[in-house]
Write a protein that holds these residues in place. Structure first.
Motif, PDB file in Angstrom:
ATOM      1  N   TYR A 114      92.970  31.843  24.559  1.00 54.34           N
ATOM      2  CA  TYR A 114      93.062  33.241  24.157  1.00 54.34           C
ATOM      3  C   TYR A 114      91.762  33.984  24.480  1.00 54.34           C
ATOM      4  O   TYR A 114      91.778  35.077  25.038  1.00 54.34           O
ATOM      5  N   LEU A 115      90.636  33.400  24.120  1.00 53.64           N
ATOM      6  CA  LEU A 115      89.348  34.056  24.355  1.00 53.64           C
ATOM      7  C   LEU A 115      89.128  34.325  25.839  1.00 53.64           C
ATOM      8  O   LEU A 115      88.579  35.357  26.216  1.00 53.64           O
ATOM      9  N   LYS A 116      89.556  33.414  26.672  1.00 49.98           N
ATOM     10  CA  LYS A 116      89.334  33.550  28.111  1.00 49.98           C
ATOM     11  C   LYS A 116      90.219  34.632  28.726  1.00 49.98           C
ATOM     12  O   LYS A 116      89.800  35.309  29.661  1.00 49.98           O
ATOM     13  N   SER A 117      91.417  34.822  28.213  1.00 49.49           N
ATOM     14  CA  SER A 117      92.349  35.723  28.895  1.00 49.49           C
ATOM     15  C   SER A 117      92.720  36.997  28.140  1.00 49.49           C
ATOM     16  O   SER A 117      93.080  37.986  28.766  1.00 49.49           O
ATOM     17  N   ARG A 118      92.652  37.002  26.810  1.00 47.12           N
ATOM     18  CA  ARG A 118      93.153  38.157  26.066  1.00 47.12           C
ATOM     19  C   ARG A 118      92.153  38.814  25.117  1.00 47.12           C
ATOM     20  O   ARG A 118      92.396  39.918  24.651  1.00 47.12           O
ATOM     21  N   ALA A 119      91.080  38.145  24.804  1.00 49.07           N
ATOM     22  CA  ALA A 119      90.124  38.741  23.860  1.00 49.07           C
ATOM     23  C   ALA A 119      89.569  40.033  24.451  1.00 49.07           C
ATOM     24  O   ALA A 119      89.302  40.106  25.652  1.00 49.07           O
ATOM     25  N   PRO A 120      89.415  41.061  23.636  1.00 45.59           N
ATOM     26  CA  PRO A 120      88.980  42.367  24.147  1.00 45.59           C
ATOM     27  C   PRO A 120      87.471  42.430  24.440  1.00 45.59           C
ATOM     28  O   PRO A 120      86.703  43.058  23.720  1.00 45.59           O
ATOM     29  N   PHE A 121      87.090  41.724  25.504  1.00 45.43           N
ATOM     30  CA  PHE A 121      85.735  41.793  26.033  1.00 45.43           C
ATOM     31  C   PHE A 121      85.846  42.214  27.491  1.00 45.43           C
ATOM     32  O   PHE A 121      86.787  41.827  28.182  1.00 45.43           O
TER      33      PHE A 121
END
Length: 148
Positions: A114-121
């Motif tokens: 999730y962090l790699k593909s969808r987290a709002p960064f």
């Protein structure tokens, strides 16, 4: 269950030790640490990571709650940095704890995907050739798809 988005560096050893010590009823602790990776060309000078305060923490807390629902977690921790980072610096950390290793590993993988593909960064790379915004990669999307 803790989510932290911060500009400052953190002590990985201290974070892992503190997390593990707080997991008295767990049989497994899994951690993952992400580093700023240099480009294949070796040309990355720095990376700027931007986010919207409040929105980012809310999104990460939501996905962490999803992990807790899917797997039997005793504890979880997400730390993600923002600001200007150089190759080799720690960018993020995920830790999960559960009674059994399978839940801890799977939940950690879910959170990382999730962090790699969808987290709002939003990430911008600075090289000797200029700057470029980092786009999502198909392999990261595919990894996230396995959790649907």
């Amino acid at each position: 269950m803790v989510v932290r988005v911060q500009e400052t560096a953190f002590d990985l050893g201290a974070e892992v030790k503190g997390f593990a010590e707080g997991c008295k009823n767990a049989g497994a602790v899994v951690t993952f640490t992400g580093l700023v990776r240099d480009l294949a060309s070796g040309n990355l000078d720095r990376m700027l990571i931007e986010h919207y305060p409040g929105m980012t923490e809310k999104a990460l807390s939501k996905i962490e709650a999803e992990a807790v629902k899917r797997w039997s977690l005793n504890e979880s921790l997400i730390i993600h940095r923002h600001g200007m980072l150089r190759p080799g610096e720690i960018i993020m950390m995920v830790a999960t704890a559960s009674k059994h290793r399978k839940d801890a590993f799977e939940a950690a993988e879910f959170l990382m995907d999730y962090l790699k593909s969808r987290a709002p960064f939003w990430k911008q790379e600075f090289t000797n050739d200029g700057t470029e915004w980092v786009e999502s990669k198909s392999e990261d999307e595919a990894a996230l798809g396995r959790w649907s």
